[in-house]
Every structure is written in structure tokens, then in C-alpha cells.
Design a protein around this motif. Sequence first.
Motif, short mmCIF file in Angstrom:
data_model
loop_
_atom_site.label_atom_id
_atom_site.label_comp_id
_atom_site.label_asym_id
_atom_site.label_seq_id
_atom_site.Cartn_x
_atom_site.Cartn_y
_atom_site.Cartn_z
N ILE A 174 4.46 130.46 56.25
CA ILE A 174 4.05 130.96 54.93
C ILE A 174 5.23 131.65 54.23
O ILE A 174 5.39 131.53 53.02
CB ILE A 174 2.81 131.87 55.02
N GLN B 67 -3.88 119.03 57.79
CA GLN B 67 -4.54 120.23 57.26
C GLN B 67 -3.55 121.18 56.60
O GLN B 67 -3.87 121.82 55.60
CB GLN B 67 -5.30 120.94 58.38
N ASN B 68 -2.33 121.25 57.14
CA ASN B 68 -1.35 122.14 56.54
C ASN B 68 -0.97 121.68 55.13
O ASN B 68 -0.64 122.49 54.27
CB ASN B 68 -0.10 122.28 57.42
N VAL C 50 -2.99 120.29 52.91
CA VAL C 50 -4.04 120.75 52.02
C VAL C 50 -3.86 122.24 51.74
O VAL C 50 -3.96 122.70 50.59
CB VAL C 50 -5.44 120.44 52.61
N PHE C 51 -3.56 123.01 52.77
CA PHE C 51 -3.32 124.44 52.60
C PHE C 51 -2.12 124.69 51.67
O PHE C 51 -2.19 125.49 50.74
CB PHE C 51 -3.07 125.11 53.96
N GLU C 52 -1.03 124.00 51.92
CA GLU C 52 0.18 124.18 51.12
C GLU C 52 -0.05 123.74 49.68
O GLU C 52 0.48 124.35 48.75
CB GLU C 52 1.34 123.42 51.77
N HIS C 53 -0.86 122.72 49.47
CA HIS C 53 -1.22 122.28 48.12
C HIS C 53 -1.92 123.42 47.39
O HIS C 53 -1.57 123.76 46.25
CB HIS C 53 -2.11 121.05 48.22
N GLY C 54 -2.91 124.02 48.05
CA GLY C 54 -3.61 125.15 47.45
C GLY C 54 -2.69 126.33 47.17
O GLY C 54 -2.79 126.98 46.13
N TYR C 55 -1.77 126.59 48.08
CA TYR C 55 -0.82 127.68 47.89
C TYR C 55 0.05 127.43 46.67
O TYR C 55 0.27 128.33 45.85
CB TYR C 55 0.05 127.82 49.15
#
Length: 144
Positions: free
Chosen positions: A39, A75-76, A78-83
Motif C-alpha cells: 500500500i 483480487q489485488n 480490484v483493490f488497487e483499482h479502487g485505491y
Amino acid sequence: MGSIIHDEHAKADAKDYVESRGLKPIILHLQASGGRTIIEKIDRYTNVGFGIVLYTECDVGAKRDSLAYKWRARQNVVFEHGYLIAKLSRARVAALVKGDVETPNDISGVVYIGMDAARKWHDEMDNELRQAGYQISAPENPLF
């Protein structure tokens, strides 16, 4: 330009596209970690004007008690996209989708662009970049 990727061919295509438009790609996994958590690394290298996230056929998944598996991005990703959306805004992030990849359906207003073999996705990306304030014109001598 920021980019989060896993598929090597999609990564190369996206990198070539960005460079052909006179922009400098920053590919997250190629940047030094320097002892940072993921992160912290994302935060450090995403001080950019526009982000491109690649959704590729890297994982499979299904709803519980279902045998209908679908291709999914890691999954990471998708998380990084949201971030990136939180950091840059939806208007400054686009997701390139390669293949038959399930995309998150609960994020309204998110731009998903299919990476087609005819490279029509270049025109769509050009439009997104123009909308974000970039001066984009088609390259005189396309690399691809």
C-alpha cells in the motif's frame, strides 16, 4: 501515467500505447519497493495524472455452491483499482479488460474498455485521456 498489471502481453500493449501517445508509463510492479508495504508502494508511485488498470484472465472464481466459474482479475488488482479511483477520481482512471473477465458490478460509473485485437481500445483510451485534459493525437507512425 500509472499502470497496475499482471498479464505480460497486456502490459506490453498498454505500455506501447502510452508511449506512442508521448506519455511516460509507470508500471507499479517494476518500481523499487524500498522496504515499503504494497500500500505504501502504491501510494508512492501513483502521484500521476491518469491511471490504467489491467483486468486480465489471471484467476477463476464463482459464487458459493456454484460450478459456473468465470475468469477474474487478481483480487489485488480490484483493490488497487479502487485505491486509484479514490486517489485520482473515476474520471482519471480507466480499466482495460483483456479477455472474458468478470468485472466488479457494484462500482457505477467506472470505465471498462475491452482490449480487442483490432485495437479499437486505442481510440477509447484516447477519448478518456482527452476528457481528463491530455492533448492526445493518434501517432503518425503507430508501433503496432
